[in-house]
Design a protein around this motif. Structure first.
Motif, mmCIF file in Angstrom:
data_model
loop_
_atom_site.group_PDB
_atom_site.id
_atom_site.type_symbol
_atom_site.label_atom_id
_atom_site.label_comp_id
_atom_site.label_asym_id
_atom_site.label_seq_id
_atom_site.Cartn_x
_atom_site.Cartn_y
_atom_site.Cartn_z
ATOM 1 N N LEU A 333 12.380 30.659 -24.514
ATOM 2 C CA LEU A 333 11.481 30.906 -23.384
ATOM 3 C C LEU A 333 10.921 32.320 -23.430
ATOM 4 O O LEU A 333 9.727 32.540 -23.153
ATOM 5 C CB LEU A 333 12.220 30.676 -22.066
ATOM 6 C CG LEU A 333 12.181 29.249 -21.504
ATOM 7 C CD1 LEU A 333 12.963 29.163 -20.214
ATOM 8 C CD2 LEU A 333 10.734 28.799 -21.286
ATOM 9 N N LYS A 334 11.760 33.268 -23.810
ATOM 10 C CA LYS A 334 11.287 34.649 -23.950
ATOM 11 C C LYS A 334 10.292 34.744 -25.094
ATOM 12 O O LYS A 334 9.281 35.463 -24.992
ATOM 13 C CB LYS A 334 12.474 35.578 -24.196
ATOM 14 C CG LYS A 334 12.087 37.049 -24.266
ATOM 15 C CD LYS A 334 13.312 37.934 -24.468
ATOM 16 C CE LYS A 334 12.914 39.386 -24.560
ATOM 17 N NZ LYS A 334 14.084 40.278 -24.789
ATOM 18 N N VAL A 336 8.327 32.373 -26.034
ATOM 19 C CA VAL A 336 7.081 31.774 -25.543
ATOM 20 C C VAL A 336 6.290 32.802 -24.740
ATOM 21 O O VAL A 336 5.069 32.932 -24.903
ATOM 22 C CB VAL A 336 7.388 30.522 -24.688
ATOM 23 C CG1 VAL A 336 6.136 30.067 -23.958
ATOM 24 C CG2 VAL A 336 7.938 29.395 -25.557
ATOM 25 N N GLU A 337 6.988 33.535 -23.882
ATOM 26 C CA GLU A 337 6.317 34.550 -23.052
ATOM 27 C C GLU A 337 5.713 35.653 -23.913
ATOM 28 O O GLU A 337 4.651 36.200 -23.581
ATOM 29 C CB GLU A 337 7.316 35.143 -22.069
ATOM 30 C CG GLU A 337 7.801 34.140 -21.012
ATOM 31 C CD GLU A 337 8.923 34.710 -20.163
ATOM 32 O OE1 GLU A 337 9.348 35.864 -20.441
ATOM 33 O OE2 GLU A 337 9.380 34.020 -19.238
ATOM 34 N N ARG A 342 5.171 28.604 -29.583
ATOM 35 C CA ARG A 342 4.209 27.829 -28.803
ATOM 36 C C ARG A 342 4.892 27.140 -27.624
ATOM 37 O O ARG A 342 5.963 26.528 -27.773
ATOM 38 C CB ARG A 342 3.546 26.766 -29.691
ATOM 39 C CG ARG A 342 2.612 27.330 -30.739
ATOM 40 C CD ARG A 342 2.002 26.195 -31.540
ATOM 41 N NE ARG A 342 1.201 25.332 -30.687
ATOM 42 C CZ ARG A 342 -0.119 25.424 -30.565
ATOM 43 N NH1 ARG A 342 -0.781 26.355 -31.244
ATOM 44 N NH2 ARG A 342 -0.790 24.597 -29.777
ATOM 45 N N GLN A 343 4.255 27.219 -26.476
ATOM 46 C CA GLN A 343 4.829 26.613 -25.283
ATOM 47 C C GLN A 343 4.861 25.084 -25.390
ATOM 48 O O GLN A 343 5.868 24.456 -25.027
ATOM 49 C CB GLN A 343 4.023 27.028 -24.053
ATOM 50 C CG GLN A 343 4.621 26.532 -22.739
ATOM 51 C CD GLN A 343 3.781 26.959 -21.538
ATOM 52 O OE1 GLN A 343 2.559 26.853 -21.569
ATOM 53 N NE2 GLN A 343 4.443 27.449 -20.491
ATOM 54 N N ASP A 344 3.779 24.470 -25.923
ATOM 55 C CA ASP A 344 3.749 23.011 -26.033
ATOM 56 C C ASP A 344 4.809 22.505 -27.007
ATOM 57 O O ASP A 344 5.431 21.469 -26.784
ATOM 58 C CB ASP A 344 2.353 22.521 -26.444
ATOM 59 C CG ASP A 344 1.757 23.310 -27.595
ATOM 60 O OD1 ASP A 344 2.455 24.178 -28.153
ATOM 61 O OD2 ASP A 344 0.575 23.059 -27.933
ATOM 62 N N TYR A 346 7.664 24.036 -27.592
ATOM 63 C CA TYR A 346 8.957 24.224 -26.919
ATOM 64 C C TYR A 346 9.296 23.035 -26.032
ATOM 65 O O TYR A 346 10.417 22.513 -26.075
ATOM 66 C CB TYR A 346 8.916 25.515 -26.087
ATOM 67 C CG TYR A 346 10.122 25.682 -25.184
ATOM 68 C CD1 TYR A 346 11.356 26.050 -25.705
ATOM 69 C CD2 TYR A 346 10.015 25.449 -23.806
ATOM 70 C CE1 TYR A 346 12.461 26.183 -24.872
ATOM 71 C CE2 TYR A 346 11.111 25.600 -22.975
ATOM 72 C CZ TYR A 346 12.335 25.956 -23.511
ATOM 73 O OH TYR A 346 13.424 26.085 -22.696
ATOM 74 N N TYR A 347 8.327 22.578 -25.234
ATOM 75 C CA TYR A 347 8.609 21.460 -24.334
ATOM 76 C C TYR A 347 8.740 20.134 -25.095
ATOM 77 O O TYR A 347 9.404 19.210 -24.624
ATOM 78 C CB TYR A 347 7.536 21.377 -23.252
ATOM 79 C CG TYR A 347 7.662 22.482 -22.229
ATOM 80 C CD1 TYR A 347 8.763 22.541 -21.370
ATOM 81 C CD2 TYR A 347 6.708 23.491 -22.130
ATOM 82 C CE1 TYR A 347 8.892 23.557 -20.449
ATOM 83 C CE2 TYR A 347 6.826 24.511 -21.207
ATOM 84 C CZ TYR A 347 7.937 24.546 -20.364
ATOM 85 O OH TYR A 347 8.082 25.562 -19.449
#
Length: 360
Positions: A333-334, A336-337, A342-344, A346-347
């Motif tokens: 998460l860090k 990603v920030e 990539r945020q997508d 990660y999810y």
């Protein structure tokens, strides 16, 4: 009067007699010649029937052998018309109905099929990888071709030997040790957090979703990944482990997705399958996923979304059926920030999460 002659089989043994008898006043000088001619005709017919019976037995033996082998066999003549195809080849080529001899192979597989291209080269071919998209169905196999010739004449046709790509990969994975050895009972721990993590192994094993394993280095994340694989419906398939941090940055794409012949200087002749292809019908374990370069995360996201890969230097999409288990000791998460992950993606990976507690 009586005229007769013995009848012999092909071995010269007497098996009967042909006789013409009648009143002496009707004797005819050519009767015996007619009897001999009739006997010769009978023996010729018996010989033809024996030869035909031998041919039938040979054909039945050939058909039985062709249908009992584990490889596909396909024979075509010099015009590309099917002479013979066994059930394994029908399955590999995706032929739902029984193929009739005399059909053009192009009329079944389409104009861009590679088998005719191999036949036109009039050369022996060994272990050529064929990827062919036929409408919605795809053909992916290893093919060897051998031309056969008429007696003292031109080429009569080609015999193809086909091996299903899954069986080839399975053999490769057994040879390189791409198997999972550990089960849930091999993981020892008495604390409540460990017992809770062990329970989640069976939850993940019963699910088809991607799994993200988190925890410090040395906590046994690969043991958990192997246990999830071995308790899942994919346990008979391969388990391929990849350490994303250990692969050189410039080679990671070709290692994961494979490459075609001529894709770059030093590329192996015939190309090479990547880790995702080798994990087909099984599980791929991406360790240290947080160290994957940002530019390759797009390719991984495409694999997750479409379940297809494209080799380096290739144009054809290769469908794969895999389950992804990723692991990291970093705070994704860090990352990603900070724009390093990539945020997508990660999810997509963090569908089922199992945190493995430290050993201290």
């Amino acid at each position: 009067t009586c005229s007769g002659a013995p009848i012999h089989n092909s071995l010269g043994e007497t098996i009967g007699c042909f006789n013409v008898s009648g009143p002496s006043e009707y004797v005819y000088s050519h009767t015996f010649g007619m009897v001999v001619a009739a006997v010769e005709a009978i023996e010729n017919q018996l010989w033809k029937e024996e030869v035909q019976e031998e041919k039938n037995r040979a054909y039945e033996l050939l058909s039985a052998a062709s249908e009992s082998v584990t490889e596909g066999l396909l024979a075509v003549d010099n015009e590309g018309r099917i002479i013979h195809v066994n059930p394994v080849a029908q399955n590999i080529l995706g032929l739902s109905e029984k193929v009739e001899t005399g059909q053009l192979l192009k009329s079944i597989l389409g104009p861009n099929e590679k088998f005719s291209e191999m036949a036109n080269q009039l050369l022996w071919k060994t272990d050529v990888e064929i990827v062919h998209n036929q409408g919605g169905a795809g053909i992916h196999c290893i093919c060897s071709a051998r031309p056969f010739y008429k007696k003292e004449g031109p080429i009569a046709g080609v015999v193809y030997t086909l091996r299903e790509i899954h069986k080839v990969r399975s053999l490769v994975n057994r040879m390189v040790g791409a198997t999972a050895r550990f089960y849930c009972e091999d993981i020892i721990g008495e604390s409540e957090v460990v017992r809770n993590a062990l329970k989640l192994i069976f939850v993940a094993a019963d699910s088809r979703s991607n799994v993200l394993l988190t925890g410090e280095s040395g906590t046994g994340k690969e043991l958990f990944a192997q246990a999830i694989h071995n308790h899942s419906a994919r346990s008979d398939g391969p388990f391929v482990a990849v350490n994303c941090a250990a692969m050189p940055r410039e080679l990671i794409q070709s290692e994961l997705f494979g490459y075609n012949e001529g894709a770059f200087t030093g590329a192996k002749r015939g190309g090479n399958p990547g880790k995702f292809e080798l994990a087909d019908e099984g599980t791929i374990f991406l360790d240290e996923i947080g160290d994957m370069p940002i530019e390759l995360q797009v390719n991984l996201l495409r694999v997750l979304q479409e379940r297809k890969i494209t080799r380096v230097g290739g144009q054809k999409d290769i469908p794969i059926n895999i389950r992804i288990i990723a692991a990291t000791n970093k705070d994704l998460l860090k990352a990603v920030e900070e724009g390093r992950f990539r945020q997508d993606l990660y999810y997509r990976l963090n569908v089922l999460r199992i945190h493995i507690p430290p050993l201290r």
